[in-house]
Write an enzyme that holds these catalytic residues in place. Structure first.
Site, PDB file in Angstrom:
ATOM      1  N   ARG A   1       0.865  -1.187   0.000  1.00 53.26           N
ATOM      2  CA  ARG A   1       0.000   0.000   0.000  1.00 53.26           C
ATOM      3  C   ARG A   1       0.890   1.221   0.000  1.00 53.26           C
ATOM      4  O   ARG A   1       1.825   1.313   0.807  1.00 53.26           O
ATOM      5  CB  ARG A   1      -0.891   0.041   1.247  1.00 53.26           C
ATOM      6  CG  ARG A   1      -1.476   1.430   1.472  1.00 53.26           C
ATOM      7  CD  ARG A   1      -2.475   1.534   2.569  1.00 53.26           C
ATOM      8  NE  ARG A   1      -3.725   0.904   2.171  1.00 53.26           N
ATOM      9  CZ  ARG A   1      -4.899   1.171   2.761  1.00 53.26           C
ATOM     10  NH1 ARG A   1      -4.978   2.048   3.734  1.00 53.26           N
ATOM     11  NH2 ARG A   1      -5.985   0.545   2.353  1.00 53.26           N
TER      12      ARG A   1
ATOM     13  N   HIS B   1      -7.665   0.958  -6.075  1.00 54.00           N
ATOM     14  CA  HIS B   1      -7.867   0.198  -4.830  1.00 54.00           C
ATOM     15  C   HIS B   1      -8.599  -1.105  -5.186  1.00 54.00           C
ATOM     16  O   HIS B   1      -9.761  -1.314  -4.812  1.00 54.00           O
ATOM     17  CB  HIS B   1      -8.671   1.045  -3.844  1.00 54.00           C
ATOM     18  CG  HIS B   1      -8.605   0.581  -2.423  1.00 54.00           C
ATOM     19  ND1 HIS B   1      -7.844  -0.512  -2.017  1.00 54.00           N
ATOM     20  CD2 HIS B   1      -9.201   1.060  -1.288  1.00 54.00           C
ATOM     21  CE1 HIS B   1      -7.980  -0.659  -0.700  1.00 54.00           C
ATOM     22  NE2 HIS B   1      -8.797   0.263  -0.245  1.00 54.00           N
TER      23      HIS B   1
ATOM     24  N   GLN C   1     -10.400  -3.462  -2.606  1.00 52.48           N
ATOM     25  CA  GLN C   1     -11.643  -2.853  -2.125  1.00 52.48           C
ATOM     26  C   GLN C   1     -12.804  -3.195  -3.060  1.00 52.48           C
ATOM     27  O   GLN C   1     -13.926  -3.483  -2.631  1.00 52.48           O
ATOM     28  CB  GLN C   1     -11.470  -1.324  -2.046  1.00 52.48           C
ATOM     29  CG  GLN C   1     -12.699  -0.583  -1.556  1.00 52.48           C
ATOM     30  CD  GLN C   1     -12.952  -0.789  -0.076  1.00 52.48           C
ATOM     31  OE1 GLN C   1     -12.057  -0.637   0.738  1.00 52.48           O
ATOM     32  NE2 GLN C   1     -14.180  -1.150   0.290  1.00 52.48           N
TER      33      GLN C   1
ATOM     34  N   ASP D   1     -16.855   8.406  -0.333  1.00 54.72           N
ATOM     35  CA  ASP D   1     -15.531   8.213   0.274  1.00 54.72           C
ATOM     36  C   ASP D   1     -15.102   9.570   0.838  1.00 54.72           C
ATOM     37  O   ASP D   1     -15.736  10.599   0.570  1.00 54.72           O
ATOM     38  CB  ASP D   1     -14.556   7.701  -0.807  1.00 54.72           C
ATOM     39  CG  ASP D   1     -13.166   7.348  -0.265  1.00 54.72           C
ATOM     40  OD1 ASP D   1     -13.000   7.266   0.965  1.00 54.72           O
ATOM     41  OD2 ASP D   1     -12.236   7.172  -1.092  1.00 54.72           O
TER      42      ASP D   1
ATOM     43  N   CYS E   1     -16.153   2.898   1.681  1.00 55.75           N
ATOM     44  CA  CYS E   1     -15.017   2.000   1.907  1.00 55.75           C
ATOM     45  C   CYS E   1     -14.464   2.118   3.317  1.00 55.75           C
ATOM     46  O   CYS E   1     -13.793   1.193   3.794  1.00 55.75           O
ATOM     47  CB  CYS E   1     -13.923   2.288   0.879  1.00 55.75           C
ATOM     48  SG  CYS E   1     -13.415   4.030   0.865  1.00 55.75           S
TER      49      CYS E   1
ATOM     50  N   ARG F   1     -13.854  -7.317   3.168  1.00 57.34           N
ATOM     51  CA  ARG F   1     -12.441  -7.152   2.810  1.00 57.34           C
ATOM     52  C   ARG F   1     -11.675  -8.426   3.163  1.00 57.34           C
ATOM     53  O   ARG F   1     -10.785  -8.854   2.427  1.00 57.34           O
ATOM     54  CB  ARG F   1     -11.810  -5.953   3.560  1.00 57.34           C
ATOM     55  CG  ARG F   1     -12.447  -4.593   3.299  1.00 57.34           C
ATOM     56  CD  ARG F   1     -12.335  -4.159   1.849  1.00 57.34           C
ATOM     57  NE  ARG F   1     -10.984  -4.231   1.349  1.00 57.34           N
ATOM     58  CZ  ARG F   1      -9.974  -3.395   1.676  1.00 57.34           C
ATOM     59  NH1 ARG F   1     -10.188  -2.391   2.503  1.00 57.34           N
ATOM     60  NH2 ARG F   1      -8.773  -3.542   1.157  1.00 57.34           N
TER      61      ARG F   1
HETATM   62  N1  NVA Z   1      -9.661   7.500  -0.940  1.00 54.23           N
HETATM   63  C1  NVA Z   1      -9.248   7.041   0.370  1.00 54.23           C
HETATM   64  C2  NVA Z   1      -9.543   5.603   0.532  1.00 54.23           C
HETATM   65  C3  NVA Z   1      -9.195   5.032   1.883  1.00 54.23           C
HETATM   66  C4  NVA Z   1      -9.494   3.575   2.002  1.00 54.23           C
HETATM   67  C5  NVA Z   1      -7.759   7.295   0.545  1.00 54.23           C
HETATM   68  O1  NVA Z   1      -6.990   7.008  -0.378  1.00 54.23           O
HETATM   69  O2  NVA Z   1      -7.371   7.806   1.605  1.00 54.23           O
HETATM   70  N1   CP Z   2     -11.037   0.751   3.084  1.00 58.57           N
HETATM   71  C1   CP Z   2      -9.725   0.645   3.435  1.00 58.57           C
HETATM   72  O1   CP Z   2      -8.854   0.381   2.609  1.00 58.57           O
HETATM   73  O2   CP Z   2      -9.501   0.860   4.752  1.00 58.57           O
HETATM   74  P1   CP Z   2      -8.067   0.974   5.455  1.00 58.57           P
HETATM   75  O3   CP Z   2      -7.468   2.286   4.994  1.00 58.57           O
HETATM   76  O4   CP Z   2      -8.387   0.959   6.918  1.00 58.57           O
HETATM   77  O5   CP Z   2      -7.233  -0.183   5.028  1.00 58.57           O
END
Ligand code: NVA
Ligand code: CP
Length: 330
Positions: A105, A132, A135, A229, A271, A316
């Site tokens: 990540r 993602h 997700q 989101d 999410c 997830r």
């Molecule tokens: N768009 C958000 C998703 C988090 C799961 C981010 O990238 O922070």
């Molecule tokens: N939805 C998601 O990816 O959550 P986290 O950032 O907690 O992994």
């Protein structure tokens, strides 16, 4: 050479492979619930590399691996040499000699692609600034659990920051699977033009209906699922709040927007994490600075029976398990 068990973006999958992962996840979920899960990853080793923080993704990878008999090593956002004093390809080669698979990540999509190009083992994208994909597998499983199907009959509208990773991924996923997929976002935060073009191209063969609109009410009209989101994603500058709050307030998911679907049974997706009240540091800051109580969704919607966000979060685990089982078997 990328390992075929890798998953770097939704476009790595075709519709058949995407739905096979969702079906396997549903089987694994049932097996776990029934207490009859069989371990197929005994003594495999998985590296979890995080440049950004996580609750769901990290926990899903860890629990999925454990349930299947594998071991994990977590490398925290500051805990490796990668990118600072060791190149991404060198790190990939080292991890590939020790581990059977690598989750990453982080910020740049290029990093996860470099890892996959050099590791020689499956690499899974646990979120980048661009995509993602894990997700999306959870979201499709969740939608199919709450919709009689088939998947081509599902309609979903993402409302809010249409430029972010989740919105892009949803647009491509819906287009790939032949869904009615819509993005309602201000002009400044539309998905990138090449992503919209790819979605429209996919729709020609999948039969998907693709709509990108600035009109939130038009976007949600008649949909089965409303999805939002955060307004400022990980990696975005915190100063963006000053820009995004006025831009995105008309796209907040409120009871009025849920009513604009014209359907009493439309479900709400997110999410997570979500800013839906003042109980977090950011929630309180947004209240002090902008007078907001919650941001992208009101607590009324988030906490309503229409909200299936915790089903999404649980899924997830099951979908990431399907990715691990499939990826390490290939
Ligand atoms: N768009 C958000 C998703 C988090 C799961 C981010 O990238 O922070
Ligand atoms: N939805 C998601 O990816 O959550 P986290 O950032 O907690 O992994």
């Amino acid at each position: 050479m990328r390992h075929p068990g890798s998953l770097l973006r939704e476009l790595d999958l075709d519709k058949t492979r995407f739905l096979a992962l969702v079906a396997l996840a549903a089987d694994l979920k049932r097996a776990k619930e029934a207490g009859v899960e069989r371990k197929s990853l005994t003594d495999k080793n998985i590296a979890l590399v995080f440049e950004k923080t996580s609750t769901r993704t990290r926990c899903a990878f860890e629990v999925a691996a454990h349930d299947q008999g594998a071991h994990v090593t977590y490398l925290d956002p500051a805990g490796t040499h990668m990118g600072r004093d060791e190149s991404v390809p060198d790190t990939a080669k080292v991890l590939g000699r020790m581990f059977d698979g690598i989750e990453f990540r982080g910020f740049a999509q290029e990093t996860v692609e470099q890892l996959a190009d050099n590791a020689g083992v499956p690499v899974w994208n646990g979120l980048t600034d661009s995509w993602h994909p894990t997700q999306m597998l959870a979201d499709v499983l969740t939608m199919t659990e709450h919709h009689p199907g088939p998947v081509e009959r599902i309609s979903v509208c993402f409302v809010g920051d249409g430029h972010n990773n989740v919105a892009r991924s949803l647009l491509i996923t819906g287009a790939l699977l032949g869904m009615d997929v819509r993005i309602a976002a201000p002009r400044e935060l539309r998905p990138p033009a090449d992503v919209v073009a790819t979605a429209r191209e996919l729709a020609k063969t999948s039969g998907a209906r693709v709509l990108v609109t600035e009109d939130a009410e038009q976007g949600v009209d008649g949909v089965d699922f409303v999805y939002t989101d955060v307004w400022v994603s990980m990696g975005d500058s915190p100063e963006q709040w000053d820009v995004r709050v006025p831009l995105l307030t008309p796209y907040r998911v409120t009871e009025a927007l849920m009513k604009a679907t014209g359907k009493p049974d439309t479900k709400f997706l997110h999410c997570l994490p979500a800013i839906h009240d003042r109980t977090t540091v950011i929630g309180e800051h947004l209240h002090e600075r902008y007078g907001l109580d919650g941001a992208e969704v009101t607590d009324e919607v988030f906490s309503s029976p229409r909200s299936i966000v915790f089903d999404q979060a649980e899924n997830r685990l099951h979908t990431i398990k399907a990715v691990l089982v499939t990826g390490l078997a290939s």
